[in-house]
Write an enzyme that holds these catalytic residues in place. Structure first.
Site, PDB file in Angstrom:
ATOM      1  N   GLY A  31       0.792  -1.352   0.089  1.00 43.69           N
ATOM      2  CA  GLY A  31      -0.110   0.285  -0.026  1.00 43.69           C
ATOM      3  C   GLY A  31       0.964   1.329  -0.090  1.00 43.69           C
ATOM      4  O   GLY A  31       2.057   1.192  -0.310  1.00 43.69           O
ATOM      5  N   ALA A  32       0.086   2.517   0.566  1.00 49.00           N
ATOM      6  CA  ALA A  32       0.782   3.677   0.129  1.00 49.00           C
ATOM      7  C   ALA A  32       1.425   3.921  -1.227  1.00 49.00           C
ATOM      8  O   ALA A  32       2.614   4.105  -1.286  1.00 49.00           O
ATOM      9  CB  ALA A  32       1.928   3.848   1.452  1.00 49.00           C
ATOM     10  N   HIS A  37       4.314   2.293  -7.799  1.00 54.28           N
ATOM     11  CA  HIS A  37       3.218   0.977  -8.049  1.00 54.28           C
ATOM     12  C   HIS A  37       2.496   1.155  -9.133  1.00 54.28           C
ATOM     13  O   HIS A  37       1.928   0.368  -9.943  1.00 54.28           O
ATOM     14  CB  HIS A  37       2.204   1.202  -6.736  1.00 54.28           C
ATOM     15  CG  HIS A  37       3.116   1.088  -5.312  1.00 54.28           C
ATOM     16  ND1 HIS A  37       3.328   2.112  -4.521  1.00 54.28           N
ATOM     17  CD2 HIS A  37       3.827   0.043  -4.969  1.00 54.28           C
ATOM     18  CE1 HIS A  37       4.104   1.448  -3.657  1.00 54.28           C
ATOM     19  NE2 HIS A  37       4.334   0.309  -3.869  1.00 54.28           N
ATOM     20  N   GLY A 146       8.940  -4.045  -8.847  1.00 46.69           N
ATOM     21  CA  GLY A 146       9.880  -3.095  -9.196  1.00 46.69           C
ATOM     22  C   GLY A 146      11.316  -3.365  -9.041  1.00 46.69           C
ATOM     23  O   GLY A 146      11.693  -4.213  -8.191  1.00 46.69           O
ATOM     24  N   ASP A 149      13.637  -2.725  -5.487  1.00 49.69           N
ATOM     25  CA  ASP A 149      14.032  -3.791  -4.697  1.00 49.69           C
ATOM     26  C   ASP A 149      14.605  -4.858  -5.383  1.00 49.69           C
ATOM     27  O   ASP A 149      13.977  -6.201  -5.471  1.00 49.69           O
ATOM     28  CB  ASP A 149      12.715  -4.277  -3.983  1.00 49.69           C
ATOM     29  CG  ASP A 149      12.056  -3.072  -3.167  1.00 49.69           C
ATOM     30  OD1 ASP A 149      12.834  -2.392  -2.550  1.00 49.69           O
ATOM     31  OD2 ASP A 149      10.899  -2.771  -3.146  1.00 49.69           O
ATOM     32  N   LEU A 183      11.246   6.507  -6.240  1.00 49.23           N
ATOM     33  CA  LEU A 183       9.893   6.552  -5.600  1.00 49.23           C
ATOM     34  C   LEU A 183       9.899   5.474  -4.515  1.00 49.23           C
ATOM     35  O   LEU A 183      10.344   4.330  -4.703  1.00 49.23           O
ATOM     36  CB  LEU A 183       8.888   6.486  -6.295  1.00 49.23           C
ATOM     37  CG  LEU A 183       8.733   7.815  -7.567  1.00 49.23           C
ATOM     38  CD1 LEU A 183       7.305   7.614  -7.930  1.00 49.23           C
ATOM     39  CD2 LEU A 183       8.556   9.296  -6.574  1.00 49.23           C
ATOM     40  N   SER A 184       9.420   5.760  -3.405  1.00 48.89           N
ATOM     41  CA  SER A 184       9.408   4.733  -2.119  1.00 48.89           C
ATOM     42  C   SER A 184       8.437   5.041  -1.110  1.00 48.89           C
ATOM     43  O   SER A 184       8.318   6.501  -1.072  1.00 48.89           O
ATOM     44  CB  SER A 184      10.699   4.516  -1.436  1.00 48.89           C
ATOM     45  OG  SER A 184      10.728   3.947  -0.303  1.00 48.89           O
ATOM     46  N   SER A 185       7.815   4.250  -0.741  1.00 50.34           N
ATOM     47  CA  SER A 185       6.569   4.640   0.368  1.00 50.34           C
ATOM     48  C   SER A 185       7.221   5.344   1.589  1.00 50.34           C
ATOM     49  O   SER A 185       6.567   5.766   2.261  1.00 50.34           O
ATOM     50  CB  SER A 185       5.807   3.557   0.741  1.00 50.34           C
ATOM     51  OG  SER A 185       5.151   2.772  -0.512  1.00 50.34           O
ATOM     52  N   ARG A 186       8.701   4.930   1.540  1.00 45.19           N
ATOM     53  CA  ARG A 186       9.167   5.442   2.923  1.00 45.19           C
ATOM     54  C   ARG A 186       9.685   6.919   2.821  1.00 45.19           C
ATOM     55  O   ARG A 186      10.098   7.497   3.555  1.00 45.19           O
ATOM     56  CB  ARG A 186      10.200   4.515   3.228  1.00 45.19           C
ATOM     57  CG  ARG A 186       9.755   3.340   3.773  1.00 45.19           C
ATOM     58  CD  ARG A 186      10.969   2.220   4.334  1.00 45.19           C
ATOM     59  NE  ARG A 186      10.581   1.224   5.122  1.00 45.19           N
ATOM     60  CZ  ARG A 186      10.435  -0.046   4.769  1.00 45.19           C
ATOM     61  NH1 ARG A 186      10.802  -0.271   3.770  1.00 45.19           N
ATOM     62  NH2 ARG A 186      10.086  -0.981   5.736  1.00 45.19           N
TER      63      ARG A 186
HETATM   64  O1  PAF Z   1       8.020  -5.012  -2.084  1.00 44.43           O
HETATM   65  C1  PAF Z   1       6.830  -5.024  -1.380  1.00 44.43           C
HETATM   66  O2  PAF Z   1       6.053  -4.332  -1.063  1.00 44.43           O
HETATM   67  C2  PAF Z   1       6.807  -6.262  -0.508  1.00 44.43           C
HETATM   68  O3  PAF Z   1       8.048  -6.763  -0.002  1.00 44.43           O
HETATM   69  C3  PAF Z   1       5.854  -7.175  -0.997  1.00 44.43           C
HETATM   70  C4  PAF Z   1       6.390  -8.025  -2.244  1.00 44.43           C
HETATM   71  C5  PAF Z   1       4.331  -6.789  -1.424  1.00 44.43           C
HETATM   72  C6  PAF Z   1       5.606  -8.218  -0.068  1.00 44.43           C
HETATM   73  O4  PAF Z   1       5.131  -8.039   1.148  1.00 44.43           O
END
Ligand code: PAF
Length: 275
Positions: A31-32, A37, A146, A149, A183-186
């Site tokens: 999410g976020a 995404h 993505g 990661d 971009l990252s949710s963090r």
């Molecule tokens: O990359 C992520 O957001 C998470 O590690 C994932 C793949 C959804 C697993 O919880």
């Protein structure tokens, strides 16, 4: 634009899966949602008859001292952003982990205990556990991850290969803000000053890419150059490796991954280059 069906239980997800025909693209997230995404969702929508998004902040991939409690949870706005997706699976923890003492999977040490795995013990076992559950519940044709990661992506590809999982993992390009930050949710944790400091992460990677384009292939020299550029940041690792995550001494075109992770304030930021 169609509004996605919201699925909260594993039973609802299985029933929905049985009701559709044609190919299914799956985008697992915590999410976020941000434009990174959304690019995964776009790719899935372009390549499949149906697209499923999952939103689940997975407790088993967070260490005891990590940000599980404060990880941004923005389901309402995520649903609004995911218009055009067919279904969203957003389960409670008890749905995903109904049993005590579950079987877990560990990546090989050479892939899972290095870089992120060395700093976040047990992290990749948690990722494999939840992603395998999600794959089994949704039986996707393709799943989208993505390249940001990178280590997660390579470990998940290996899980699919080793366990003969009948789906294709589709790697998607890193999406960056206009200032270059991946971009990252963090990123929401960063103050204005921290964000300005964080820009030397993509800038350093770009400078390393330019040196490589000019013919430099000696990893020791590129590493020293990078660390000097990053002297104002707390670098967790700057690593040069191949696509099996093994360290390399010399750049091999099309087979090199440069991983860079820094701590800026209290936030860990990951970025990388696929050469
Ligand atoms: O990359 C992520 O957001 C998470 O590690 C994932 C793949 C959804 C697993 O919880």
């Amino acid at each position: 634009m169609k509004t996605p069906i919201l699925l909260k239980t594993t039973q609802e997800l299985k029933k929905w899966r049985e009701s559709i025909t044609g190919s299914l693209g799956f985008v697992p997230t915590m999410g976020a949602l941000h434009a990174g995404h959304l690019s995964l969702l776009q790719a899935s929508k372009a390549q499949n008859s149906h697209t499923l998004l999952s939103i689940f902040v997975n407790p088993t991939q967070f260490g005891a001292n990590e940000d599980f409690g404060k990880y941004p949870r923005t389901l309402e706005s995520d649903i609004a952003l995911a218009q055009g997706v067919d279904a969203i699976f957003a389960p409670e923890i008890s749905e995903m982990y109904p049993n005590k003492d579950e079987i877990t999977l560990n990546p090989p040490k050479s892939m899972g205990s290095v870089y992120e795995g060395a700093i976040r013990e047990g992290h990749f076992a948690g990722v494999l556990q939840v992603v395998l559950k999600l794959f089994n519940l949704s039986s996707p044709t393709r799943a989208y991850f993505g390249k940001k990661d990178a280590q997660q992506l390579l470990i998940l590809q290996k899980m699919c290969k080793d366990f003969f999982l009948p789906l294709e993992i589709v790697p998607c390009e890193i999406v960056r803000d206009t200032d270059g930050l991946a971009l990252s949710s963090r990123n929401v944790y960063l103050s204005k000053e921290e964000r300005a400091l964080a820009l030397s992460i993509p800038q350093t990677l770009q400078k390393i890419a330019s040196l490589i384009a000019q013919g430099e292939s000696d990893v020791a020299k590129l590493y020293d150059f990078g660390m000097n550029e990053l002297k104002d940041l707390q670098v967790d690792y700057l690593a040069f490796c191949n696509h099996s995550l093994e360290p390399i001494k010399s750049i091999i075109p099309s087979q090199t991954l440069i991983l860079l992770t820094c701590k800026v304030g209290n936030t860990r930021l990951l970025d990388n280059l696929w050469i």
